[in-house]
Design an enzyme around this catalytic site. Structure first.
Site, PDB file in Angstrom:
ATOM      1  N   ASP A  99      57.669  -9.924  55.467  1.00  0.00           N
ATOM      2  CA  ASP A  99      57.092  -8.180  56.179  1.00  0.00           C
ATOM      3  C   ASP A  99      56.446  -8.996  57.142  1.00  0.00           C
ATOM      4  O   ASP A  99      56.155 -10.249  57.546  1.00  0.00           O
ATOM      5  CB  ASP A  99      56.158  -8.444  55.481  1.00  0.00           C
ATOM      6  N   ASP A 201      57.612  -3.916  59.401  1.00  0.00           N
ATOM      7  CA  ASP A 201      56.593  -2.707  59.623  1.00  0.00           C
ATOM      8  C   ASP A 201      56.582  -1.161  60.742  1.00  0.00           C
ATOM      9  O   ASP A 201      56.495  -2.181  61.022  1.00  0.00           O
ATOM     10  CB  ASP A 201      55.018  -3.165  59.182  1.00  0.00           C
ATOM     11  N   GLU A 264      61.366  -0.546  58.133  1.00  0.00           N
ATOM     12  CA  GLU A 264      60.366   0.623  57.060  1.00  0.00           C
ATOM     13  C   GLU A 264      60.100   1.684  57.885  1.00  0.00           C
ATOM     14  O   GLU A 264      59.729   2.168  59.295  1.00  0.00           O
ATOM     15  CB  GLU A 264      59.322  -0.019  57.233  1.00  0.00           C
ATOM     16  N   HIS A 325      55.329  -0.702  47.738  1.00  0.00           N
ATOM     17  CA  HIS A 325      53.383  -0.483  47.527  1.00  0.00           C
ATOM     18  C   HIS A 325      52.134   0.744  48.422  1.00  0.00           C
ATOM     19  O   HIS A 325      51.514   0.099  48.614  1.00  0.00           O
ATOM     20  CB  HIS A 325      53.035  -2.408  48.438  1.00  0.00           C
ATOM     21  N   ASP A 326      52.893   1.302  48.768  1.00  0.00           N
ATOM     22  CA  ASP A 326      52.822   2.495  49.441  1.00  0.00           C
ATOM     23  C   ASP A 326      52.375   3.974  48.353  1.00  0.00           C
ATOM     24  O   ASP A 326      52.227   4.307  49.383  1.00  0.00           O
ATOM     25  CB  ASP A 326      53.177   2.542  49.900  1.00  0.00           C
TER      26      ASP A 326
END
Length: 534
Positions: A99, A201, A264, A325-326
Site C-alpha cells: 500500500d 491510496d 484506489e 478495509h473501508d
C-alpha cells in the site's frame, strides 16, 4: 496462460496487517504473523498479497499517516522481517503488493516539520499552504473526508494547511517536482527490495485545483450521508493534471520489469476508466468498486458488467472488488446465503479479482462496543466507522481464535468458535472450501482467468433473478449461472452436448450432468462446461 502477465490471470488477497496474525502477543498483527500464514494462502490458491500500510507512523489513522516511508513501524516488526516475508512469499510463488500512501504524510513526518517551520523554509511548498479567507476563516469550503473543515490554521506561521482526511494527515503538493522525485525514490526503495507492485491510496486526490475554487453544493445530499457529500468534490480531487502524476509512477515501476500499479479510485465508471491513461500509460488496474454500491439484483449487476466492459479502453484489463478495509463486509450487505453467490461472481468475472481477508470464511461485520471503538472517523462522525470490517482473522477454536495469545486490538465475532479456518478447511460444504475450489478452477481453466465475457441471460431470466454468462478462451467454454433470488428457478441449456457441473455453491451437486432445462436452487451458483461430443 504462460504468456499472460501475472496480475491479469491472478487473484489478489488483501491483508490488513493489524488483524491478520499476531506473532508477539501484543494483540496486534505483524509482519512475522503474515509470514507464518503464507502456507495457508498458498493452499487457498491466491496469487498475490496486498498488505495495507505497516510504515513508521504515530497511528492517528492506523498507518495511513506515514512518518517514514522507508521504515517499518516497530508495532509490525523490522525491515529484516519484511525482507524475510518477501523471500518466503516468493518461495511459494506469491507476489507481494504494498500500500503506497502518497497523498498525505503524518503531521510528524520530517518533511512537514520543516514545512511548518517558516514560510521561507525550502520545504514549505512540499505541502499545501494558503492564506486565510478575508473573514479569517479557511481558504475555501473544502471538507475533510473524515468530517469537518479540510483546513487547519498553523498559529506560528499564520496560514492554513490542507488535509483531505485528518488534521494529522497534511496533503503533499504533487505539483512540486521535488515532491514527485522524493516519492518516486520511495517506490524505488521498496521495488529494490523485491516488491511486485503497489496499491496507491486515494490516487484521484493527488492533484487539487490550482485556483482552489469552492466546491459546488451537492443537490442530492441528505443528512444521513457523511458530511463530505455536502459538496461535489470537483475541485479538491480528480483534476486533469493527475494523469501525468499516475503516468510518472507507472514509469518508475517499469524500471523494474513487470510490476503492477493499482489505483484506489471511488469514481463513476466514466471517470474511473480515464485512469488507465492515454495509451494505457496510467494505472494497470484502476480499482473498480462498483459492486460495493450496485443493488444486489441480477439485472442491476448484469447492467453494471455491460457498462463497465463497454467503457474499458482498448487493451484495458478489468478488475473487481467485493470488500475492503473501508467498506462493510459482503456478508452484511447481501446475507450469508448470497455471500456464496457473490464469491462465485467475483471469482468468475473477466478481470483481476481482489479478495478481502476473512471473506473466505464468511466473516461479517463485528459489533464493536463503544469503549473499544478505534477508528478516528467513528469518533468524528458516529455511525461511519470502519472498525466492524477490520476485526482479527479467525484461525481456530482456541483462545482469541488463534490470532493472538492475548486480547486482540478489536473483538472477534461471537461465532468465532465455529467460524474459523480450522473448522472450515476440511468441510466440503463450507464457504472456505467454496473459495478454494473457485480459486483452483480459475487456475485450471483459462476461460475463467483470461477468457472473454458475454452475457447469456434473457431479459426474462434476469427479471427472475438469474444472471447467466459465459467465459470463452479458444475452444474452452464455461457457463456461470447465478441465482440472486430466494426461490428455485429454471434455466434451459442450448441444444447439443450435455453439460457437467464443475462447481456448485451448494454441496453435493458438483460433478452432476445436466441437459435441456434444469432447476437452480434458491441462492445457488453453478459453473458448467459442455462435455465432449461422443
Amino acid at each position: 496462460m504462460s504468456d499472460t502477465v501475472w496480475w491479469k490471470s491472478g487473484t489478489v488477497y488483501q491483508i490488513y496487517p493489524r488483524s491478520f496474525q499476531d506473532s508477539d502477543g501484543n494483540g496486534v498483527g505483524d509482519l512475522r504473523g503474515i509470514a507464518s500464514r503464507l502456507d495457508y494462502l498458498a493452499w487457498l490458491g491466491v496469487d498475490a498479497i496486498w498488505i495495507s500500510p505497516f510504515y513508521t507512523s504515530p497511528m492517528a489513522d492506523f498507518g495511513y499517516d506515514v512518518s517514514d516511508y522507508c521504515g517499518v513501524d516497530p508495532l509490525f516488526g523490522t525491515l529484516e522481517d519484511f525482507d524475510a516475508l518477501v523471500a518466503e512469499a516468493h518461495r511459494r510463488k506469491l507476489r507481494v503488493i504494498l500500500d503506497f500512501v502518497p497523498n498525505h504524510t503524518s503531521i510528524e513526518h520530517a518533511w512537514f516539520t520543516e514545512s511548518r517551520a517558516s514560510r521561507q523554509n525550502p520545504k514549505r511548498d512540499w505541502y499545501i499552504w494558503r492564506d486565510a479567507a478575508p473573514d479569517g476563516g479557511p481558504p475555501n469550503n473544502w471538507l475533510s473526508n473524515f468530517g469537518g473543515a479540510a483546513w487547519t490554521r498553523d498559529e506560528a506561521t499564520g496560514q492554513y494547511y490542507y488535509h483531505a482526511f485528518l488534521r494529522e494527515q497534511p496533503d503533499l503538493n504533487w505539483r512540486n517536482p521535488e515532491v514527485r522525485a522524493a516519492m518516486h525514490d520511495v517506490l524505488r526503495f521498496w521495488l529494490a527490495r523485491g516488491v511486485d507492485g503497489f496499491r496507491v491510496d486515494v490516487i484521484w486526490h493527488l492533484i487539487k485545483d490550482e485556483g482552489f475554487r469552492d466546491n459546488p453544493l451537492n443537490p442530492a445530499f441528505v443528512p444521513d450521508l457523511p458530511e463530505i457529500n455536502r459538496f461535489e468534490q470537483v475541485y479538491s480531487c480528480d483534476r486533469p493534471e493527475v494523469f501525468d502524476v499516475v503516468a510518472g509512477m507507472r514509469g518508475v515501476l517499469r524500471e523494474f520489469g513487470e510490476r503492477v500499479l493499482i489505483g484506489e479510485i471511488y469514481l463513476p465508471i466514466e471517470r474511473l476508466v480515464a485512469y488507465y491513461g492515454e495509451d494505457l500509460a496510467g494505472a494497470d488496474l484502476p480499482f473498480n468498486f462498483q459492486l460495493l454500491s450496485t443493488p444486489w439484483q441480477a439485472d442491476s449487476v448484469a447492467a453494471l458488467i455491460e457498462e463497465y466492459e463497454a467503457a474499458l479502453p482498448e487493451g484495458g484489463w478489468p478488475n473487481w472488488v467485493l470488500g475492503n478495509h473501508d467498506r462493510p463486509r459482503i456478508v452484511d450487505r447481501v446475507g450469508e446465503a448470497q455471500a456464496r453467490v457473490a464469491a462465485m461472481l467475483l471469482l468468475t468475472l473477466r478481470g483481476t479479482p481482489t479478495l478481502y481477508y476473512g471473506d473466505e470464511i464468511g466473516l461479517g461485520n463485528v459489533q464493536i462496543p463503544v469503549d473499544r471503538m478505534q477508528d478516528p472517523w467513528e469518533h468524528n462522525e458516529p455511525g461511519h466507522g470502519r472498525d466492524p470490517e477490520r476485526t482479527p482473522m479467525q484461525w481456530e477454536d482456541a483462545p482469541h481464535a488463534g490470532f493472538s495469545t492475548t486480547e486482540p486490538w478489536l473483538p472477534l465475532s461471537a461465532d468465532c468458535a465455529r467460524r474459523n479456518v480450522d473448522e472450515m478447511r476440511d468441510s466440503s460444504g463450507s464457504i472456505l472450501t467454496l473459495h478454494r475450489r473457485l480459486l483452483h478452477l480459475r487456475r485450471n481453466h483459462a476461460a475463467l482467468s483470461i477468457g472473454s465475457y458475454s452475457t447469456v441471460s434473457s431479459p426474462e431470466e434476469l427479471a427472475q433473478d438469474l444472471l447467466i454468462y459465459e467465459r470463452i478462451e479458444g475452444s474452452e467454454i464455461v457457463r456461470v449461472v447465478l441465482n440472486f433470488g430466494e426461490g428455485e428457478r429454471r434455466h434451459a441449456l442450448p441444444d447439443g452436448p450435455d453439460w457437467k457441473v464443475l462447481l456448485s455453491s451448494r454441496p453435493g451437486r458438483s460433478g452432476a450432468v445436466e441437459t435441456g432445462e434444469f432447476p437452480i436452487a434458491a441462492n445457488e451458483g453453478l459453473i458448467l462446461a459442455p462435455l465432449p461430443a461422443d
